[in-house]
Enzyme design. Sequence first.
Site, PDB file in Angstrom:
ATOM      1  N   ASP A 223       0.829  -1.149  -0.042  1.00  0.00           N
ATOM      2  CA  ASP A 223       0.015  -0.098   0.072  1.00  0.00           C
ATOM      3  C   ASP A 223       0.807   1.383  -0.042  1.00  0.00           C
ATOM      4  O   ASP A 223       2.118   1.146   0.425  1.00  0.00           O
ATOM      5  CB  ASP A 223      -1.046  -0.080   1.181  1.00  0.00           C
ATOM      6  CG  ASP A 223      -2.168   0.785   0.996  1.00  0.00           C
ATOM      7  OD1 ASP A 223      -2.042   1.715  -0.121  1.00  0.00           O
ATOM      8  OD2 ASP A 223      -3.173   0.668   1.720  1.00  0.00           O
TER       9      ASP A 223
HETATM   10  C1  BGC Z   1      -4.943   3.370  -0.172  1.00  0.00           C
HETATM   11  C2  BGC Z   1      -4.974   2.299  -1.220  1.00  0.00           C
HETATM   12  C3  BGC Z   1      -4.892   3.019  -2.604  1.00  0.00           C
HETATM   13  C4  BGC Z   1      -3.537   3.758  -2.614  1.00  0.00           C
HETATM   14  C5  BGC Z   1      -3.112   4.491  -4.015  1.00  0.00           C
HETATM   15  C6  BGC Z   1      -3.643   4.030  -0.050  1.00  0.00           C
HETATM   16  O1  BGC Z   1      -3.693   5.254   0.509  1.00  0.00           O
HETATM   17  O2  BGC Z   1      -5.050   2.573   1.007  1.00  0.00           O
HETATM   18  O3  BGC Z   1      -6.321   1.479  -1.462  1.00  0.00           O
HETATM   19  O4  BGC Z   1      -4.949   2.088  -3.760  1.00  0.00           O
HETATM   20  O5  BGC Z   1      -3.586   4.903  -1.688  1.00  0.00           O
HETATM   21  O6  BGC Z   1      -4.079   5.695  -4.200  1.00  0.00           O
END
Ligand code: BGC
Length: 674
Positions: A223
């Site tokens: 993540d």
């Molecule tokens: C989120 C993810 C997301 C990623 C990219 C993160 O803060 O938890 O679900 O895909 O950002 O935007």
Amino acid sequence: MKYKASDFTLEEKFQLMTGYAHGMQTNGLQGKLPFLWLSDGPNGLRYLDTSTGVMFTRKSISYPAPVVMANSWSTDVLYKTGVGIADECVENDVAVLLAPGVNIKRTPLCGRNLEYYSEDPYLAGMLAKAFIEGVQSKGVGTSLKHFCCNNREFDRMAQNSEVDERSLREIYLRPFEIALTAKPWTVMCSYNPVNGVYMSENKKYLKGLLREELGFDGLIVSDWGAVHNRVKALKATLDLEMPYNAQSERILSEAYAAGQFTEEELDFCVENVLRLCEKFEEAKPLRKKTLSDEQRLSISKAAALEGIVLLKNEGNVLPIQKNARVVIVGDLAESPVYNGGGSSRVENKHKITPLAECLREALPKAQIDMESGQYFTGAQTRDDAVMFMHTFKKAIEKAEAADMAIVVVGNNNAVEIEATDRYTLRLTPLCEEMIKRISAYNRNTVVVIEAGSAIDMRAWIDGVAGVVFAGFGGEAINDALADILSGKVCPSGKLTETFPLSVEDTPSKTELGNSFTERYAEGIMVGYRWYDSRNLDVLFPFGYGLSYAQFEYSDLRLEKQSETDYLLRYKIKNVSNVDGKEVSQVYVQDVFSMVERPKKELVAFSKDLIRAGEEKEITVQLSADSFAYYSVSFDKWYVENGKFKVFVGASSRDIRLEASLVIQLDEATQQSTR
Ligand code: BGC
């Protein structure tokens, strides 16, 4: 294989272990490899465009949030929505869509429930699987996320989820296990530690469980910002650190020189990045834009139509009578909250038509009036509410004179958003006050709720005739709502999460964690399993939703195919004069077990169009999975011999048919019993 790790220098291999320059790209090594663009998300393409030097989000079709898609209980809806979103990915040259999220809705307070499918692992897994199949049918990869136990947003970067093995397997990993059968190109690890170790470096769960046991052979991406120690993450087989980390190459090369990991370990991750590049290139023949914006919009509307849930309909206040005098109250009827906040937020493409206009078109003979006012925006506290009270006056006068009132309320996407949880299940004081005042003057009040998860309605529900849970319905929400409210389309959504009476009835209550650890003390008793085990009354049970049609269930038959395989047949008759779709649900109960088991567990479901007066036979398949629990003693899913009850219901608390069966597997497979 086109690309081999051996074709790249050590430096290049280190470079492949993180993204490139901007937030959403892999490193193409100056043209040696394709640049892969990764984009959110679960309810539409969120393309962060940096080409002009100033970051902005490209406009794209906003589909209903996963909460709504899931309430459709339709794998068809999930598949088609996946196709629609992927079509826009193709148009924008996006390689991987960062979705779907299959985290379990452990508490209704979780700020990200709107992005997830259910409190039930089987249902969440089946819906995610269909979504992945839809997206990937267009040659666009998916990222199954957030692996795992990211069930709260409070302090999500650090708070440890402490989960026992059986609950982990049966509740939290199960949706991943099911969705993995659709072969997502990537899996995204979550921010949080699980059982004391950050998921980005949790070797037991990433390498041992996800790869070796569940057989995932794709790319593991972190993540955004979830990596704390790149070397430990690499050793846990996390392939790609996102977003771009300028320190990554230096850290890895120093650690390599110090002998902290081998080239073989590095190559394992490098190969996974290379395989992703190959998948992208091989999928090119599938990557064709085939849909116009209008077609995408109609997919979005169809998903909303199937996911809107009718929760209360006293005296058949809905559908609206053809020549009724109706007043619509609330500014959300003009500017709906069409999706939640955070990375799933999409900049919608079309201007959203006000609900009043949509209803006028659906009901040309009715008198549709609108009184928006400042009922929603800006007022979050009771003090704010008092300030706005005077603006109710006009709405009340109109409501009193009308045959019925439709009050549109909800949570905005600063309340339902990632990185924070809700503090209450109640609507804002102003929303509640507005509902109470309008319904005091017109009992035929229908409340339409735009929100991402369960709402505590006790303060006002007895005073209103109707409640519709619209969720965050995407940019066609008002069109879809007009079709449902006018009766043009019969509602068919059902809740995929329990609406408890109050947050006090939920296992983790209002505790928001302690910035350190949260023990999942309720074990496997999550969602309806919890309320059933405690015999708790709920506001609306899991699987609940009303229809304008009426369905009768009959003739449950179990056809035994093997000791653990059964074909179930039952009939559903539409005894009304309205065509409608019915979601029927099959639950299993292990009547006696050596371990604690829920009173019922969802094992199958079916959504079927049944025309007025028609009777349909539904068939569903049960297999060993339907009866098994995860045995921590045997380290595997295990079916225990004995009697099982099979229930067929219109909801988890509206069981219409029941039968039982006995499983007698070879004693050698069983533990001894007394
Ligand atoms: C989120 C993810 C997301 C990623 C990219 C993160 O803060 O938890 O679900 O895909 O950002 O935007």
